[in-house]
Enzyme design. Structure first.
Site, PDB file in Angstrom:
ATOM      1  N   ASP A 194       0.797  -1.233   0.000  1.00 20.39           N
ATOM      2  CA  ASP A 194       0.000   0.000   0.000  1.00 20.39           C
ATOM      3  C   ASP A 194       0.833   1.288   0.000  1.00 20.39           C
ATOM      4  OD1 ASP A 194       0.926  -0.625   2.533  1.00 20.39           O
ATOM      5  OD2 ASP A 194      -0.862   0.098   3.575  1.00 20.39           O
ATOM      6  N   GLU A 279      11.090  -4.113  12.791  1.00 26.09           N
ATOM      7  CA  GLU A 279      12.228  -3.804  11.913  1.00 26.09           C
ATOM      8  C   GLU A 279      13.542  -4.072  12.641  1.00 26.09           C
ATOM      9  OE1 GLU A 279       9.588  -1.927  12.466  1.00 26.09           O
ATOM     10  OE2 GLU A 279       8.644  -1.515  10.515  1.00 26.09           O
TER      11      GLU A 279
HETATM   12  C1  UGA Z   1       3.310  -0.699   9.284  1.00 29.88           C
HETATM   13  C2  UGA Z   1       4.636  -0.957   8.616  1.00 29.88           C
HETATM   14  O1  UGA Z   1       4.787  -0.055   7.511  1.00 29.88           O
HETATM   15  C3  UGA Z   1       4.629  -2.383   8.133  1.00 29.88           C
HETATM   16  O2  UGA Z   1       5.800  -2.630   7.374  1.00 29.88           O
HETATM   17  C4  UGA Z   1       4.566  -3.284   9.331  1.00 29.88           C
HETATM   18  O3  UGA Z   1       4.503  -4.636   8.928  1.00 29.88           O
HETATM   19  C5  UGA Z   1       3.322  -2.968  10.104  1.00 29.88           C
HETATM   20  O4  UGA Z   1       3.190  -1.575  10.384  1.00 29.88           O
HETATM   21  C6  UGA Z   1       3.353  -3.764  11.403  1.00 29.88           C
HETATM   22  O5  UGA Z   1       3.624  -3.166  12.445  1.00 29.88           O
HETATM   23  O6  UGA Z   1       3.187  -4.967  11.337  1.00 29.88           O
HETATM   24  P1  UGA Z   1       0.821  -0.753   8.213  1.00 29.88           P
HETATM   25  O7  UGA Z   1       0.464   0.194   7.130  1.00 29.88           O
HETATM   26  O8  UGA Z   1       0.261  -0.506   9.552  1.00 29.88           O
HETATM   27  O9  UGA Z   1       2.360  -0.909   8.256  1.00 29.88           O
HETATM   28  O10 UGA Z   1       0.478  -2.274   7.779  1.00 29.88           O
HETATM   29  P2  UGA Z   1      -0.248  -2.829   6.507  1.00 29.88           P
HETATM   30  O11 UGA Z   1       0.096  -2.024   5.313  1.00 29.88           O
HETATM   31  O12 UGA Z   1      -1.667  -3.051   6.815  1.00 29.88           O
HETATM   32  O13 UGA Z   1       0.466  -4.272   6.359  1.00 29.88           O
HETATM   33  C7  UGA Z   1       1.811  -4.405   6.000  1.00 29.88           C
HETATM   34  C8  UGA Z   1       1.922  -5.452   4.881  1.00 29.88           C
HETATM   35  O14 UGA Z   1       1.445  -6.697   5.344  1.00 29.88           O
HETATM   36  C9  UGA Z   1       1.124  -5.098   3.643  1.00 29.88           C
HETATM   37  O15 UGA Z   1       1.852  -5.414   2.476  1.00 29.88           O
HETATM   38  C10 UGA Z   1      -0.111  -5.967   3.757  1.00 29.88           C
HETATM   39  O16 UGA Z   1      -0.670  -6.350   2.526  1.00 29.88           O
HETATM   40  C11 UGA Z   1       0.423  -7.177   4.507  1.00 29.88           C
HETATM   41  N1  UGA Z   1      -0.606  -7.813   5.360  1.00 29.88           N
HETATM   42  C12 UGA Z   1      -1.395  -7.091   6.179  1.00 29.88           C
HETATM   43  C13 UGA Z   1      -0.759  -9.197   5.326  1.00 29.88           C
HETATM   44  O17 UGA Z   1      -0.061  -9.863   4.555  1.00 29.88           O
HETATM   45  N2  UGA Z   1      -1.710  -9.781   6.085  1.00 29.88           N
HETATM   46  C14 UGA Z   1      -2.536  -9.067   6.906  1.00 29.88           C
HETATM   47  O18 UGA Z   1      -3.389  -9.690   7.602  1.00 29.88           O
HETATM   48  C15 UGA Z   1      -2.364  -7.698   6.948  1.00 29.88           C
HETATM   49 MN    MN Z   2       0.663  -0.064   5.094  1.00 30.08          MN
END
Ligand code: UGA
Ligand code: MN
Length: 333
Positions: A194, A279
Site C-alpha cells: 500500500d 524492523e
Molecule cells: C506498518 C509498517 O509499515 C509495516 O511494514 C509493518 O509490517 C506494520 O506496520 C506492522 O507493524 O506490522 P501498516 O500500514 O500498519 O504498516 O500495515 P499494513 O500495510 O496493513 O500491512 C503491512 C503489509 O502486510 C502489507 O503489504 C499488507 O498487505 C500485509 N498484510 C497485512 C498481510 O499480509 N496480512 C494481513 O493480515 C495484513
Molecule cells: Mn501499510
C-alpha cells in the site's frame, strides 16, 4: 585582263564560299558531340575531390570514436529483490496494480509476492502473469492467533511477518541453487503493497553494501521519520516515538544487501517482537547504527511514503445485495 581578274575574283569567292561552308558543316558536326572539358572543369573537380577527402576523414573519425565507446561493457546492475506481503481485501487488486506498474519502470527488479493465504489465489496469479515483471509467487498464511481480526486496531499485531520470512527463505534457497559467482549480488527490499514508491528510491538502494537507509514520509504520526546524518554517518533517528529502539525505522526505510542476508541464514523478522520493534528484530543481528549507509542525499529527501488506503464503504452494495441486486460477483475488482 579584265576577264582574268573576273575569273580570279570568282575563284576567290568560290573558295571563300567553300571554306565557310566547310566551317559551318564542321561546326554543325561538333554540336551534340561530347566535348573534352578537362580544362574548364578543373576547379570543380578539385573541389569535389577535396570534399570527398574531408568526408572520408570525418567518416574515419566517427568510426574511431564509436570503436572506442563500444568495448566499455556496462557491468550488470545488482538485482533488487522486492518482498511484498499481501492479503485478500477489496482494494488488493488496485494496490497490486499500482505497485506492479511502478515496478515496471525499475530495471533488474525481481518481485517476490507472498500471499497471506493457505493457497495462491487466482486474482494474484493472473495479475502476476499479466504484469510483465520477473516474479516469484509464494503463499504463507498467518497463524490464526497471530492474525488481526475484523475490528482489531491495526497496531495490535504485526502484519506481513510470516510472509516476509517466507520470502527470505525462498531467496536463500533459490540463491544457493543458482550457479555462478554473481548469485550473491543483489539487494533485498521489503515493500508493503500500500505504500508509494518513487522510482529514485530503487536506484538509491541498488548498490547497498550492508544496510542502506533513508527517510519515509507520512509515517508514525509525523510528516516524515528519518535517520539523522552527521559527517556521512547515521548518529540518531528523527522519530516521534521511542527513539531508543535499536532501529526506529519503518519497513519502507531500509534495504539489505543480498550478501548479508545469505551470510546470516537465521536472520528474520520476529512476530513476537513488541510493537514497533519488528524492523529492529531483523536489523539488530545484521548491522550496527555506525555501519548504516545513508541514501537520498544524506537522508534529506523523502522518496517513499507510508500511504494507507481507505477501506471502501460498501453500504449501498450491501443494501442492493439484500434485494438480490448486488454487483455481479463474476466481475473481478
Ligand atoms: C506498518 C509498517 O509499515 C509495516 O511494514 C509493518 O509490517 C506494520 O506496520 C506492522 O507493524 O506490522 P501498516 O500500514 O500498519 O504498516 O500495515 P499494513 O500495510 O496493513 O500491512 C503491512 C503489509 O502486510 C502489507 O503489504 C499488507 O498487505 C500485509 N498484510 C497485512 C498481510 O499480509 N496480512 C494481513 O493480515 C495484513
Ligand atoms: Mn501499510
Amino acid at each position: 585582263m579584265a576577264a582574268r581578274m573576273k575569273l580570279k575574283l570568282k575563284t576567290v569567292f568560290v573558295l571563300y564560299f567553300m571554306v565557310s561552308l566547310m566551317g559551318l558543316v564542321y561546326a554543325l558536326m561538333q554540336l551534340g558531340q561530347r566535348c573534352d572539358c578537362t580544362e574548364h572543369d578543373m576547379p570543380k573537380d578539385r573541389t569535389i575531390s577535396r570534399l570527398r577527402g574531408e568526408l572520408h576523414r570525418f567518416q574515419e573519425q566517427i568510426r574511431k570514436s564509436e570503436a572506442t565507446k563500444q568495448p566499455q561493457k556496462q557491468p550488470a546492475k545488482p538485482t533488487i529483490f522486492v518482498i511484498t506481503p499481501t492479503y485478500a481485501r477489496l482494494v488488493q487488486k488496485a494496490e497490486l496494480t499500482r505497485l506492479s506498474q511502478t515496478f515496471l519502470h525499475v530495471p533488474q527488479l525481481h518481485w517476490i509476492v507472498v500471499e497471506d493465504s493457505p493457497h495462491k489465489t487466482p486474482l494474484v496469479s493472473d495479475l502476476l502473469v499479466k504484469s510483465g515483471l520477473a516474479y516469484t509467487h509464494l503463499h504463507m498464511p498467518t497463524a490464526k492467533d497471530r492474525k488481526l481480526q475484523e475490528g482489531d486496531p491495526s497496531w495490535l499485531k504485526p502484519r506481513g511477518v510470516e510472509q516476509r520470512n517466507e520470502g527470505l527463505r525462498w531467496l536463500r534457497e533459490d540463491r544457493r541453487a543458482q550457479p555462478g559467482g554473481d548469485n550473491q549480488q543483489g539487494v533485498v527490499y521489503f515493500a508493503d503493497d500500500d505504500n508509494t514508491y518513487s522510482l529514485q528510491i530503487f536506484e538509491e538502494m541498488r548498490n547497498t553494501q550492508r544496510v542502506s537507509v533513508w527517510p519515509v514520509g507520512l509515517v508514525g504520526g509525523m510528516k516524515y521519520e528519518r535517520p539523522v546524518v552527521e559527517e556521512g554517518k547515521v548518529v540518531r533517528f528523527h522519530t516521534g516515538w521511542r527513539p531508543s529502539r535499536p532501529f526506529p525505522m519503518d519497513m519502507a526505510g531500509f534495504a539489505v544487501s543480498l550478501k548479508l542476508v545469505l551470510a546470516n541464514p537465521e536472520a528474520c523478522f520476529d512476530g513476537d517482537a513488541p510493537m514497533g520493534f519488528l524492523e529492529s528484530s531483523l536489523l539488530q543481528g545484521l548491522v550496527t547504527m555506525d555501519e548504516l549507509e545513508p541514501k537520498a542525499d544524506n537522508c534529506s529527501k523523502v522518496l517513499v511514503w507510508h500511504t494507507r488506503t481507505e477501506k471502501p464503504k460498501m453500504k449501498r452494495e450491501d443494501a442492493l445485495q439484500a434485494q438480490g441486486l448486488g454487483s455481479d460477483r463474476a466481475v473481478e475488482v
